[in-house]
Motif scaffolding. Structure first.
Motif, PDB file in Angstrom:
ATOM      1  N   ILE A   6      -2.934  40.092 -11.199  1.00  0.00           N
ATOM      2  CA  ILE A   6      -3.499  38.639 -10.868  1.00  0.00           C
ATOM      3  C   ILE A   6      -4.368  38.594  -9.704  1.00  0.00           C
ATOM      4  N   LYS A   7      -3.937  39.259  -8.608  1.00  0.00           N
ATOM      5  CA  LYS A   7      -4.724  39.445  -7.271  1.00  0.00           C
ATOM      6  C   LYS A   7      -5.492  38.051  -6.804  1.00  0.00           C
ATOM      7  N   GLU A   8      -4.513  37.028  -6.444  1.00  0.00           N
ATOM      8  CA  GLU A   8      -5.282  35.869  -6.072  1.00  0.00           C
ATOM      9  C   GLU A   8      -4.355  35.413  -4.776  1.00  0.00           C
ATOM     10  N   ASP A   9      -5.290  35.063  -3.818  1.00  0.00           N
ATOM     11  CA  ASP A   9      -4.745  34.446  -2.649  1.00  0.00           C
ATOM     12  C   ASP A   9      -3.832  33.376  -2.695  1.00  0.00           C
ATOM     13  N   ILE A  10      -2.588  33.263  -2.222  1.00  0.00           N
ATOM     14  CA  ILE A  10      -1.699  32.230  -2.359  1.00  0.00           C
ATOM     15  C   ILE A  10      -2.047  31.068  -1.828  1.00  0.00           C
ATOM     16  N   LEU A  11      -2.835  30.973  -0.901  1.00  0.00           N
ATOM     17  CA  LEU A  11      -3.528  29.719  -0.280  1.00  0.00           C
ATOM     18  C   LEU A  11      -4.714  29.222  -0.880  1.00  0.00           C
ATOM     19  N   SER A  12      -5.139  29.793  -1.939  1.00  0.00           N
ATOM     20  CA  SER A  12      -6.521  29.572  -2.320  1.00  0.00           C
ATOM     21  C   SER A  12      -6.537  28.020  -3.047  1.00  0.00           C
TER      22      SER A  12
ATOM     23  N   MET B   1      10.301  28.133   8.005  1.00  0.00           N
ATOM     24  CA  MET B   1      10.142  26.835   7.234  1.00  0.00           C
ATOM     25  C   MET B   1       8.911  26.696   6.356  1.00  0.00           C
ATOM     26  N   HIS B   2       7.754  27.362   6.759  1.00  0.00           N
ATOM     27  CA  HIS B   2       6.541  27.493   5.799  1.00  0.00           C
ATOM     28  C   HIS B   2       6.667  28.083   4.573  1.00  0.00           C
ATOM     29  N   GLU B   3       7.792  28.934   4.488  1.00  0.00           N
ATOM     30  CA  GLU B   3       8.140  29.589   3.169  1.00  0.00           C
ATOM     31  C   GLU B   3       8.079  28.892   1.806  1.00  0.00           C
ATOM     32  N   ILE B   4       8.827  27.705   2.286  1.00  0.00           N
ATOM     33  CA  ILE B   4       8.965  26.238   1.050  1.00  0.00           C
ATOM     34  C   ILE B   4       7.333  26.018   0.642  1.00  0.00           C
ATOM     35  N   LYS B   5       6.704  25.850   1.557  1.00  0.00           N
ATOM     36  CA  LYS B   5       5.242  25.381   1.282  1.00  0.00           C
ATOM     37  C   LYS B   5       4.460  26.440   0.618  1.00  0.00           C
ATOM     38  N   LEU B   6       4.565  27.598   1.033  1.00  0.00           N
ATOM     39  CA  LEU B   6       3.809  28.844   0.545  1.00  0.00           C
ATOM     40  C   LEU B   6       4.415  29.039  -0.946  1.00  0.00           C
ATOM     41  N   THR B   7       5.595  28.982  -1.040  1.00  0.00           N
ATOM     42  CA  THR B   7       6.243  29.180  -2.423  1.00  0.00           C
ATOM     43  C   THR B   7       5.802  27.895  -3.410  1.00  0.00           C
ATOM     44  N   GLN B   8       5.796  26.979  -2.944  1.00  0.00           N
ATOM     45  CA  GLN B   8       4.973  25.941  -3.742  1.00  0.00           C
ATOM     46  C   GLN B   8       3.683  26.231  -4.222  1.00  0.00           C
ATOM     47  N   ASN B   9       2.945  26.748  -3.331  1.00  0.00           N
ATOM     48  CA  ASN B   9       1.510  27.195  -3.522  1.00  0.00           C
ATOM     49  C   ASN B   9       1.462  28.385  -4.649  1.00  0.00           C
ATOM     50  N   LEU B  10       2.307  29.346  -4.391  1.00  0.00           N
ATOM     51  CA  LEU B  10       2.666  30.288  -5.252  1.00  0.00           C
ATOM     52  C   LEU B  10       2.859  29.878  -6.708  1.00  0.00           C
ATOM     53  N   ILE B  64       8.305  41.734  -2.885  1.00  0.00           N
ATOM     54  CA  ILE B  64       7.425  41.389  -1.819  1.00  0.00           C
ATOM     55  C   ILE B  64       7.226  42.557  -0.904  1.00  0.00           C
ATOM     56  N   GLU B  65       6.151  43.210  -1.016  1.00  0.00           N
ATOM     57  CA  GLU B  65       5.720  44.383  -0.135  1.00  0.00           C
ATOM     58  C   GLU B  65       5.170  43.902   1.165  1.00  0.00           C
ATOM     59  N   VAL B  66       5.684  44.214   2.166  1.00  0.00           N
ATOM     60  CA  VAL B  66       5.050  43.844   3.545  1.00  0.00           C
ATOM     61  C   VAL B  66       3.994  44.993   4.078  1.00  0.00           C
ATOM     62  N   ILE B  67       2.902  44.368   4.451  1.00  0.00           N
ATOM     63  CA  ILE B  67       1.823  45.364   4.732  1.00  0.00           C
ATOM     64  C   ILE B  67       1.095  44.730   5.994  1.00  0.00           C
ATOM     65  N   THR B  68       0.251  45.671   6.805  1.00  0.00           N
ATOM     66  CA  THR B  68      -0.028  45.193   8.092  1.00  0.00           C
ATOM     67  C   THR B  68      -1.173  44.138   7.717  1.00  0.00           C
ATOM     68  N   GLY B  69      -1.383  43.380   8.863  1.00  0.00           N
ATOM     69  CA  GLY B  69      -2.811  42.131   8.433  1.00  0.00           C
ATOM     70  C   GLY B  69      -2.289  40.759   8.255  1.00  0.00           C
ATOM     71  N   GLY B  70      -3.303  40.105   7.522  1.00  0.00           N
ATOM     72  CA  GLY B  70      -2.805  38.647   7.449  1.00  0.00           C
ATOM     73  C   GLY B  70      -2.968  38.440   5.896  1.00  0.00           C
ATOM     74  N   GLU B  71      -2.837  39.468   5.110  1.00  0.00           N
ATOM     75  CA  GLU B  71      -3.148  39.177   3.804  1.00  0.00           C
ATOM     76  C   GLU B  71      -1.950  38.426   3.107  1.00  0.00           C
ATOM     77  N   PHE B  72      -2.153  37.564   2.213  1.00  0.00           N
ATOM     78  CA  PHE B  72      -0.934  37.003   1.224  1.00  0.00           C
ATOM     79  C   PHE B  72      -1.282  36.705  -0.006  1.00  0.00           C
ATOM     80  N   THR B  73      -1.180  37.661  -0.888  1.00  0.00           N
ATOM     81  CA  THR B  73      -1.780  37.882  -2.119  1.00  0.00           C
ATOM     82  C   THR B  73      -0.741  37.983  -3.393  1.00  0.00           C
ATOM     83  N   LEU B  74      -1.017  37.076  -4.503  1.00  0.00           N
ATOM     84  CA  LEU B  74      -0.198  37.412  -5.588  1.00  0.00           C
ATOM     85  C   LEU B  74      -0.718  38.549  -6.489  1.00  0.00           C
ATOM     86  N   LYS B  75      -0.029  39.706  -6.409  1.00  0.00           N
ATOM     87  CA  LYS B  75      -0.675  41.051  -7.202  1.00  0.00           C
ATOM     88  C   LYS B  75      -0.878  40.851  -8.587  1.00  0.00           C
ATOM     89  N   GLY B  76       0.613  40.375  -9.310  1.00  0.00           N
ATOM     90  CA  GLY B  76       0.559  40.338 -10.680  1.00  0.00           C
ATOM     91  C   GLY B  76       1.914  40.000 -11.123  1.00  0.00           C
TER      92      GLY B  76
END
Lengths: 221, 79
Positions: A6-12, B1-10, B64-76
């Protein structure tokens, strides 16, 4: 097992709304700042000081203020006759783009120079959510410890300006200003730092001059 | 607490993705999260269990793979 990439930014979704807010502000050439700090660093006190000065300068502005449950901040600003829109975030620990977009629906942006978003007091979540602002501003204070920049690097990285507030209390607290500023610069080489006190007025003119330049640049771009 | 909002976005992205007939009951959702996001994977897992979501996602686990930087991506997704 099947796999779909998928590769989508979750905050998109949030970022899409933020882009819409940014576009409507660009149309009116309105500059927007997003003030972020921990609770009690002095966001509202700072606005109580700069608000009347912005008015004196003839700068038209509106403050969008976020609070979890109360309207205390909005009441403090309203008492000074400053234009304010209140957002109650409930359980949310930050303001997101949709909340700002909804708040701005009630604001006539025509001819507006500046929108000030006063975020919920928190150094983590607000740094993540683009609300359509031109710049984020981190407000730190001498009473909360000089290690906050290294503990919350995303906010420093995302901000164009770091304000270190409550300099009038420096002689009473163990705050190493050089250590703090050095760490801010290590995280973000381009960030501007202004030291302020809402009690003595230190740094307030420096901030006003910074914001006036930003407003001017936005008008001509 | 932001995990809830971020999970809703996901979940709003996932709900859209799994609506397609070719996708069955999802087993794993792969995410990449930068350290600068201050996300606690265990809290995100808990949030994911509780937020309302498409029925194809009810048995899914987050990887969930934790990486360096500020990315937050749904990979698949795997199903």
């Amino acid at each position: 097992m099947a796999f779909k990439v998928i590769k989508e930014d979750i905050l998109s979704e949030n970022d899409g709304v933020a882009s819409e807010v940014r576009a409507s502000l660009a149309q009116e050439k309105t500059f927007m700042i997003n003030l972020i700090s921990s609770p009690g660093a002095g966001k509202t006190s700072f606005l109580e000081v700069i608000g009347p000065k912005l008015k004196e300068e003839g700068i038209s502005f509106v403050i969008v203020t976020g609070d979890c449950f109360t309207s205390r901040d909005a009441e403090r600003l309203d008492a000074l006759d400053l234009p304010v829109v209140q957002i109650n975030t409930g359980n949310a620990c930050h303001i997101d783009a949709q909340l700002v977009a909804s708040a701005l629906e009630d604001v006539d942006l025509e001819g507006m120079d500046l929108v000030i978003v006063e975020n919920v007091g928190n150094l983590v979540c607000p740094a993540e959510f683009d609300v359509g602002e031109d710049v984020k501003i981190a407000i730190l204070s001498t009473t909360e410890g000089d290690d906050k920049p290294i503990k919350y690097p995303l906010l420093i990285l995302e901000s164009a300006l770091a304000i270190i507030n409550k300099t009038d209390l420096l002689e009473y607290v163990d705050y190493d200003m050089d250590f703090s500023v050095e760490n801010i610069r290590k995280i973000n080489q381009t960030i501007k730092v202004i030291k302020t006190s809402c009690k003595t007025g230190e740094g307030i003119d420096a901030f006003l001059s910074w914001i006036k330049d930003k407003i001017k640049i936005k008008k001509i771009t | 607490m932001h995990e809830i909002k971020l999970t809703q976005n996901l979940v709003s992205i996932l709900d859209r993705e799994v609506a397609s007939d070719e996708i069955g009951m999802v087993k794993v959702v792969h995410l990449e999260v930068g350290k600068l996001r201050y996300i606690v994977p265990e809290i995100m897992q808990t949030a994911f269990r509780h937020v309302p979501k498409h029925e194809k996602l009810t048995e899914a686990k987050l990887e969930i793979e934790v990486i360096t930087g500020g990315e937050f991506t749904l990979k698949g997704i795997e199903w």
